[in-house]
Design an enzyme around this catalytic site. Sequence first.
Site, PDB file in Angstrom:
ATOM      1  N   GLU A 150      -9.628  -1.985   5.435  1.00 37.26           N
ATOM      2  CA  GLU A 150     -10.261  -1.649   6.709  1.00 37.26           C
ATOM      3  C   GLU A 150     -11.520  -2.502   6.918  1.00 37.26           C
ATOM      4  OE1 GLU A 150      -8.492  -0.103   8.631  1.00 37.26           O
ATOM      5  OE2 GLU A 150      -7.973   1.951   8.085  1.00 37.26           O
TER       6      GLU A 150
ATOM      7  N   ASP B  45      -7.419  -2.650  14.144  1.00 37.87           N
ATOM      8  CA  ASP B  45      -8.838  -2.813  13.801  1.00 37.87           C
ATOM      9  C   ASP B  45      -9.078  -4.032  12.903  1.00 37.87           C
ATOM     10  OD1 ASP B  45      -7.802  -1.990  11.385  1.00 37.87           O
ATOM     11  OD2 ASP B  45      -9.047  -0.188  11.193  1.00 37.87           O
TER      12      ASP B  45
ATOM     13  N   HIS C   3      -7.294  -4.813  10.116  1.00 38.55           N
ATOM     14  CA  HIS C   3      -6.960  -4.693   8.694  1.00 38.55           C
ATOM     15  C   HIS C   3      -5.682  -5.450   8.337  1.00 38.55           C
ATOM     16  CE1 HIS C   3      -4.733  -0.648   9.613  1.00 38.55           C
ATOM     17  NE2 HIS C   3      -3.814  -1.570   9.395  1.00 38.55           N
TER      18      HIS C   3
ATOM     19  N   ASP D  87       0.812  -1.213   0.000  1.00 42.42           N
ATOM     20  CA  ASP D  87       0.000   0.000   0.000  1.00 42.42           C
ATOM     21  C   ASP D  87       0.850   1.269   0.000  1.00 42.42           C
ATOM     22  OD1 ASP D  87       0.917  -0.474   2.604  1.00 42.42           O
ATOM     23  OD2 ASP D  87      -1.039  -1.127   3.313  1.00 42.42           O
TER      24      ASP D  87
HETATM   25  C1  F6R Z   1       1.410  -1.459   6.072  1.00 45.24           C
HETATM   26  C2  F6R Z   1       0.211  -2.234   6.228  1.00 45.24           C
HETATM   27  C3  F6R Z   1      -0.599  -2.249   7.484  1.00 45.24           C
HETATM   28  C4  F6R Z   1       0.245  -2.466   8.738  1.00 45.24           C
HETATM   29  C5  F6R Z   1      -0.632  -2.406   9.991  1.00 45.24           C
HETATM   30  C6  F6R Z   1       0.161  -2.597  11.247  1.00 45.24           C
HETATM   31  O1  F6R Z   1       1.968  -1.664   4.788  1.00 45.24           O
HETATM   32  O2  F6R Z   1      -0.155  -2.858   5.291  1.00 45.24           O
HETATM   33  O3  F6R Z   1      -1.549  -3.269   7.398  1.00 45.24           O
HETATM   34  O4  F6R Z   1       0.877  -3.705   8.652  1.00 45.24           O
HETATM   35  O5  F6R Z   1      -1.272  -1.162  10.023  1.00 45.24           O
HETATM   36  O6  F6R Z   1       1.011  -1.515  11.438  1.00 45.24           O
HETATM   37  P1  F6R Z   1       2.158  -1.556  12.539  1.00 45.24           P
HETATM   38  O7  F6R Z   1       3.087  -2.620  12.094  1.00 45.24           O
HETATM   39  O8  F6R Z   1       2.806  -0.198  12.461  1.00 45.24           O
HETATM   40  O9  F6R Z   1       1.506  -1.855  13.826  1.00 45.24           O
END
Ligand code: F6R
Length: 265
Positions: free
Chosen positions: A143, A136, A138, A67
């Site tokens: 989301e 959450d 994702h 992403d």
């Molecule tokens: C980032 C992504 C998100 C993160 C998730 C967890 O490329 O795809 O799904 O993996 O938001 O973020 P952290 O690792 O910062 O807790």
Amino acid sequence: MEIIIQPTPEDCARIGGKMVDALLRQKANAVLGLATGSTPVPLYQELVRMRREDDLDFSGVTTFNLDEYIGLPGDHPCSYRHFMQQQLFNHINVRPERTHVPNGLAVDIKAECNAYESAIQAVGGIDLQVLGLGADGHIAFNEPVSSLGSRTRIKTLTQKTREDNARFFDSIDDVPRHCITMGVGTIMECRKLLLFAFGESKAEVIAEAVEGPIRAMVPASALQLHQNVKILVDEAAASKLQQRDYYKEVFSNKPDWQRAGREEH
Ligand code: F6R
């Protein structure tokens, strides 16, 4: 699903590193799917170490990131392209033209998303996708209530995700509201999935994703339908898993060569 519980994120990263190593030694032109955020940092540190000390060769590898924020140029310090350059790409011998991160400045976002999907198809799909987990539920930026069949597209970030990611920005007002993200369907087509989750703040959501019902409110729960997914968690993130003793027993009874990722589960 294989749930691997280790004392620390670094222990999880060592196991993840061995899996990448096994893949690259078997397929030098492998396609890696990569994630950003705090979670994959120990894995990237391990891959950089393996490049430096073990001569792990990335010269034939192609990468696709999950992403990117819409509105941030690749050289913005908070863009995911910048993150990948700093954390990994600048320190390994991957060819720059083979690294792909969605273009957050694309004028025609739909065309950018379709082109991203086509580029993944053109190289034969993703061999191994690294995933983190949002508080959450994702995966990538799919989301809650994302379609479980979704493809790369624009998504609106939830307030919770923007709050969680505000730590990388000067203020929450600077966190973009939209992103381009691979879809759940795109992720489900990857041949292997490696999801990491660390810390107590992920304990509840990892339990929901792994042991709860499959539902769009927890997009990560779709992984239960994938045939080759490993969940690497530290003790804190594993603390709410009902079956954690069983997962530990399964892993401790595996032979070393299997633990090193040289066998499908
Ligand atoms: C980032 C992504 C998100 C993160 C998730 C967890 O490329 O795809 O799904 O993996 O938001 O973020 P952290 O690792 O910062 O807790």
